[in-house]
Design an enzyme around this catalytic site. Structure first.
Site, PDB file in Angstrom:
ATOM      1  N   LYS A   1       0.813  -1.240  -0.259  1.00 32.84           N
ATOM      2  CA  LYS A   1      -0.222  -0.047   0.062  1.00 32.84           C
ATOM      3  C   LYS A   1       0.773   1.182   0.084  1.00 32.84           C
ATOM      4  CE  LYS A   1      -1.531   1.924   3.986  1.00 32.84           C
ATOM      5  NZ  LYS A   1      -1.494   3.228   4.009  1.00 32.84           N
ATOM      6  N   ASN A   2       1.858   1.148   0.924  1.00 33.92           N
ATOM      7  CA  ASN A   2       2.704   2.623   1.077  1.00 33.92           C
ATOM      8  C   ASN A   2       3.846   2.708  -0.230  1.00 33.92           C
ATOM      9  OD1 ASN A   2       1.229   3.005   3.242  1.00 33.92           O
ATOM     10  ND2 ASN A   2       2.623   2.618   4.588  1.00 33.92           N
TER      11      ASN A   2
ATOM     12  N   ARG B   1      -4.648  10.165   3.147  1.00 32.40           N
ATOM     13  CA  ARG B   1      -3.553  10.928   3.423  1.00 32.40           C
ATOM     14  C   ARG B   1      -2.714  11.034   2.329  1.00 32.40           C
ATOM     15  NH1 ARG B   1      -0.783  13.581   6.980  1.00 32.40           N
ATOM     16  NH2 ARG B   1       1.424  13.438   7.176  1.00 32.40           N
TER      17      ARG B   1
ATOM     18  N   CYS C   1      -5.368   9.007   9.174  1.00 30.34           N
ATOM     19  CA  CYS C   1      -5.835   8.284  10.574  1.00 30.34           C
ATOM     20  C   CYS C   1      -5.592   9.052  11.554  1.00 30.34           C
ATOM     21  CB  CYS C   1      -4.905   7.213  10.616  1.00 30.34           C
ATOM     22  SG  CYS C   1      -5.699   5.871   9.552  1.00 30.34           S
TER      23      CYS C   1
ATOM     24  N   ARG D   1      -0.956  15.380  11.918  1.00 26.19           N
ATOM     25  CA  ARG D   1       0.110  15.013  11.035  1.00 26.19           C
ATOM     26  C   ARG D   1       0.670  15.961  10.258  1.00 26.19           C
ATOM     27  NH1 ARG D   1      -2.253   8.810   9.324  1.00 26.19           N
ATOM     28  NH2 ARG D   1      -0.285   8.931   8.249  1.00 26.19           N
ATOM     29  N   PRO D   2       1.803  16.817  10.489  1.00 23.35           N
ATOM     30  CA  PRO D   2       2.023  17.895   9.797  1.00 23.35           C
ATOM     31  C   PRO D   2       2.805  17.469   8.304  1.00 23.35           C
ATOM     32  CG  PRO D   2       3.692  17.194  11.583  1.00 23.35           C
ATOM     33  CD  PRO D   2       2.493  16.467  11.741  1.00 23.35           C
ATOM     34  N   ILE D   3       2.714  18.463   7.578  1.00 23.11           N
ATOM     35  CA  ILE D   3       3.617  18.294   6.231  1.00 23.11           C
ATOM     36  C   ILE D   3       4.569  19.457   5.795  1.00 23.11           C
ATOM     37  CG2 ILE D   3       1.630  16.812   4.955  1.00 23.11           C
ATOM     38  CD1 ILE D   3       1.062  19.447   3.509  1.00 23.11           C
ATOM     39  N   ASP D   4       5.184  19.780   7.220  1.00 27.10           N
ATOM     40  CA  ASP D   4       6.016  21.004   7.097  1.00 27.10           C
ATOM     41  C   ASP D   4       7.293  20.613   6.427  1.00 27.10           C
ATOM     42  OD1 ASP D   4       6.218  19.564   9.569  1.00 27.10           O
ATOM     43  OD2 ASP D   4       8.216  20.632   9.881  1.00 27.10           O
ATOM     44  N   GLN D   5       7.773  19.282   6.265  1.00 27.50           N
ATOM     45  CA  GLN D   5       8.913  19.049   5.782  1.00 27.50           C
ATOM     46  C   GLN D   5       8.725  18.661   4.227  1.00 27.50           C
ATOM     47  OE1 GLN D   5      11.962  18.772   7.631  1.00 27.50           O
ATOM     48  NE2 GLN D   5      10.638  19.621   8.763  1.00 27.50           N
TER      49      GLN D   5
ATOM     50  N   ASP E   1       3.928   0.698  11.942  1.00 24.31           N
ATOM     51  CA  ASP E   1       2.627   0.037  11.346  1.00 24.31           C
ATOM     52  C   ASP E   1       2.437  -1.101  11.832  1.00 24.31           C
ATOM     53  OD1 ASP E   1       3.222   1.997   8.153  1.00 24.31           O
ATOM     54  OD2 ASP E   1       2.558   2.269  10.265  1.00 24.31           O
TER      55      ASP E   1
ATOM     56  N   ARG F   1      -8.915  -0.224   3.783  1.00 27.68           N
ATOM     57  CA  ARG F   1      -7.977   0.765   3.191  1.00 27.68           C
ATOM     58  C   ARG F   1      -6.550   0.127   2.825  1.00 27.68           C
ATOM     59  NH1 ARG F   1      -5.638   4.587   6.646  1.00 27.68           N
ATOM     60  NH2 ARG F   1      -4.503   4.596   4.607  1.00 27.68           N
TER      61      ARG F   1
HETATM   62  C1  EPZ Z   1       3.904   7.075   6.231  1.00 29.01           C
HETATM   63  O1  EPZ Z   1       3.025   8.037   6.625  1.00 29.01           O
HETATM   64  C2  EPZ Z   1       2.919   5.682   6.142  1.00 29.01           C
HETATM   65  N1  EPZ Z   1       1.795   6.096   5.320  1.00 29.01           N
HETATM   66  C3  EPZ Z   1       2.317   5.366   7.488  1.00 29.01           C
HETATM   67  O2  EPZ Z   1       1.661   4.335   7.513  1.00 29.01           O
HETATM   68  C4  EPZ Z   1       3.742   5.240   8.450  1.00 29.01           C
HETATM   69  O3  EPZ Z   1       3.174   5.079   9.771  1.00 29.01           O
HETATM   70  C5  EPZ Z   1       4.706   6.314   8.605  1.00 29.01           C
HETATM   71  O4  EPZ Z   1       5.035   6.750   7.094  1.00 29.01           O
HETATM   72  C6  EPZ Z   1       6.024   5.961   9.290  1.00 29.01           C
HETATM   73  O5  EPZ Z   1       6.535   4.928   8.721  1.00 29.01           O
HETATM   74  C7  EPZ Z   1       2.035   6.112   4.206  1.00 29.01           C
HETATM   75  O6  EPZ Z   1       3.202   5.853   3.622  1.00 29.01           O
HETATM   76  C8  EPZ Z   1       0.869   6.554   3.161  1.00 29.01           C
HETATM   77  P1  EPZ Z   1       6.124  10.339   8.354  1.00 29.01           P
HETATM   78  P2  EPZ Z   1       3.784   9.493   6.835  1.00 29.01           P
HETATM   79  O7  EPZ Z   1       6.054  11.549   7.561  1.00 29.01           O
HETATM   80  O8  EPZ Z   1       4.783   9.727   5.595  1.00 29.01           O
HETATM   81  C9  EPZ Z   1       6.518  13.609  11.495  1.00 29.01           C
HETATM   82  C10 EPZ Z   1      -0.317   2.959   7.554  1.00 29.01           C
HETATM   83  O9  EPZ Z   1      -0.751   2.310   8.582  1.00 29.01           O
HETATM   84  N2  EPZ Z   1       6.614  14.732  10.194  1.00 29.01           N
HETATM   85  O10 EPZ Z   1       7.296   9.294   8.173  1.00 29.01           O
HETATM   86  O11 EPZ Z   1       2.632  10.413   7.115  1.00 29.01           O
HETATM   87  C11 EPZ Z   1       5.373  12.945  11.620  1.00 29.01           C
HETATM   88  O12 EPZ Z   1       4.462  13.854  12.388  1.00 29.01           O
HETATM   89  C12 EPZ Z   1       0.440   4.312   7.670  1.00 29.01           C
HETATM   90  O13 EPZ Z   1       0.108   2.483   6.418  1.00 29.01           O
HETATM   91  C13 EPZ Z   1       6.661  15.878  10.651  1.00 29.01           C
HETATM   92  O14 EPZ Z   1       7.126  16.580  11.786  1.00 29.01           O
HETATM   93  O15 EPZ Z   1       4.770   9.733   8.088  1.00 29.01           O
HETATM   94  C14 EPZ Z   1       5.796  11.765  12.385  1.00 29.01           C
HETATM   95  O16 EPZ Z   1       5.924  11.804  13.804  1.00 29.01           O
HETATM   96  C15 EPZ Z   1      -0.243   4.884   8.773  1.00 29.01           C
HETATM   97  N3  EPZ Z   1       6.618  16.865   9.541  1.00 29.01           N
HETATM   98  C16 EPZ Z   1       7.039  11.459  11.824  1.00 29.01           C
HETATM   99  O17 EPZ Z   1       7.407  12.549  11.325  1.00 29.01           O
HETATM  100  C17 EPZ Z   1       6.427  16.245   8.207  1.00 29.01           C
HETATM  101  O18 EPZ Z   1       6.598  17.209   7.357  1.00 29.01           O
HETATM  102  C18 EPZ Z   1       7.065  10.330  10.748  1.00 29.01           C
HETATM  103  O19 EPZ Z   1       6.021  10.592   9.715  1.00 29.01           O
HETATM  104  C19 EPZ Z   1       6.181  14.910   7.904  1.00 29.01           C
HETATM  105  C20 EPZ Z   1       6.238  14.107   9.140  1.00 29.01           C
END
Ligand code: EPZ
Length: 433
Positions: free
Chosen positions: A22-23, A93, A117, A123-127, A308, A400
């Site tokens: 999925k991811n 997302r 979720c 769940r920020p996207i600042d990065q 996950d 999903r």
């Molecule tokens: C991906 O989410 C996965 N989703 C998530 O899986 C998974 O839990 C996560 O990666 C970690 O492996 C998909 O791939 C669609 P991150 P993502 O950006 O990309 C912080 C599932 O069950 N962060 O790696 O959203 C964030 O808050 C789902 O399949 C920032 O601060 O996760 C978190 O604490 C649930 N700023 C950490 O980084 C940002 O701009 C990791 O988030 C982005 C993230």
């Protein structure tokens, strides 16, 4: 909403085939926007996240043909729109990958902020946005939660990720593949799906090196062509079935996997007393559920234990002898599902990002709900292992990310049915994640 009804207590035997990841696929499908010709993508899991992503691509003008439920031809040569509204993005997302792909394609994108979720708090996207700006895009928020990113043209740059982020790493890769010059992503995420996306981009003529390490280098190219590509197997779906066998007992051959992607999951199941035998593209899990031993889990970015898999493994540990400690190292609040396990008789105490689990002799079936995708997977494992009948509500979240989950578990000896909710109200669709 539909629910699952499970009569628990059956050991699991037989074979199960794992679907595409999925991811990976939720980034690979948007990446077809970068090709100046048709792509054929194979091993696509038949899950609702994919259906939503295909719907968004189609709404933008992509020509999509289903070859079979797991194979699609996608031609994005001509787009009618570079805008994706909230009514489409709210279900998924991963819709934010359309931002990076449209930026990479034409240096302009308007995509509404995604749903998500609700386990992780904000769940920020600042990065993601920091990466786009580093490439020269102007990013601003418009009405209706639309993120508008645009540039005359994109130029490669060095980007250091303040946090290891799967999404931000993937999104910057998508935006950078046609940017002029060299882009270096430092402190990049290293998950298998990052490598999968890089391999797909390179099959279309991109120049992405270092995926799977914490430094990814991308040399921009002027054109990218269509390609045929097969999505890697889903590490988390495989891990979910492995955990189910450990909790229920039995002997199952899990097929179409990459054992290396499962190393952390296998190691912890072995530590708990299950047997895990690796093949070329299989893992066999053998467990006498009564002899499970406690162990500690700390979720971390890859190659650490995958977050996950945290709810699923915690469920196994509720039935292990002794005290286990589970600490969540990625998300701020991923223990919402614990309340549901406690209703089934589990002995778990949550304190911030730590859960302390005292093993119990058994769980008791009861009515529970899936709070999110992986919490729903944990409820399935708990229901399969419990005595009596368990009803799981909100299975829309499970749909999903798990293809044919009822059929796959029943083929292993489970007693599980999907019950349509006759009182299903046409109300607001809960955002997925
Ligand atoms: C991906 O989410 C996965 N989703 C998530 O899986 C998974 O839990 C996560 O990666 C970690 O492996 C998909 O791939 C669609 P991150 P993502 O950006 O990309 C912080 C599932 O069950 N962060 O790696 O959203 C964030 O808050 C789902 O399949 C920032 O601060 O996760 C978190 O604490 C649930 N700023 C950490 O980084 C940002 O701009 C990791 O988030 C982005 C993230």
């Amino acid at each position: 909403m539909d629910k699952f009804v499970i009569n628990g207590g059956h050991k699991l035997y037989g074979e199960v085939n794992i679907s595409g990841a999925k991811n990976s696929v939720v980034a690979i499908l948007p990446a077809t926007l970068l090709a100046e010709g048709p792509c054929r993508i194979e091993n696509i899991p038949d899950i609702s996240d994919v259906r939503y992503m295909l719907k968004m691509l189609s709404a933008m003008g992509a020509k999509i043909t289903m070859v079979n439920p797991n194979t699609f031809d996608i031609d994005t040569s001509y787009l009618s729109s570079h805008t994706v509204p909230y009514e489409l993005t709210k279900h998924l997302r991963a819709s934010y990958y359309l931002l990076g792909a449209l930026l990479g394609r034409d240096a302009k994108a308007r995509v509404a902020m995604p749903g998500g979720c609700n386990f992780g708090g904000v769940r920020p996207i600042d990065q993601h946005l920091k990466g786009f700006e580093a490439l020269g895009a102007t990013v601003d928020m418009e009405e209706n939660a639309i993120v508008h990113a645009e540039a005359d043209s994109l130029t490669g740059n060095s980007i250091y990720m303040d946090v290891v982020s799967v999404g931000a790493t993937m999104n910057v890769m998508l935006a950078a593949v046609k940017a002029r010059g060299l882009t270096v992503i430092e402190n990049a995420a290293k998950e298998p799906h990052i490598v999968d996306l890089a391999n797909f981009l390179n099959s279309m003529g991109a120049d992405v090196r270092g995926a799977g390490t914490d430094v990814i280098k991308i040399r921009g190219v002027s054109k990218m062509h269509g390609a045929e590509y097969s999505v890697i197997p889903d590490q988390i779906e495989a891990g979910t079935y492995m955990a189910a066998v450990a909790a229920c007992g039995g002997d199952v051959l899990i097929k179409n996997v990459v054992p290396k992607h499962l190393e952390a999951i296998s190691a912890k199941l072995i530590e708990c007393g299950a047997e895990v035998i690796e093949g070329d593209d299989t893992v066999r899990v053998i467990s006498n559920a009564d002899d499970l031993q406690h162990c500690n889990i700390k979720t971390m970015p890859h190659p650490g234990y995958p977050t996950d898999m945290q709810p699923q493994m915690a469920t196994v540990l509720t039935l292990a002898h002794g005290t286990s400690i589970v600490s969540e190292g990625v998300w701020d609040n991923r223990f919402k599902y614990v309340d549901q396990l406690v209703r089934m008789g589990a002995n778990i105490e949550v304190n911030g990002k730590i859960a302390i689990i005292q093993g119990v002799d058994h769980l008791n079936g009861c009515s529970v709900k899936a709070d999110d995708l992986r919490a729903g997977a944990a409820m399935i494992i708990a229901g399969l292992a419990a005595r009596g009948t368990t009803e799981i509500e909100n299975v829309i979240f499970i749909d999903r990310g798990y293809e044919n989950v009822v059929e796959k578990f029943n083929a292993l000896g489970a007693d599980m049915v999907r019950v349509p909710d006759e009182g299903d109200q046409p109300g607001r669709m809960k955002s997925a994640g």
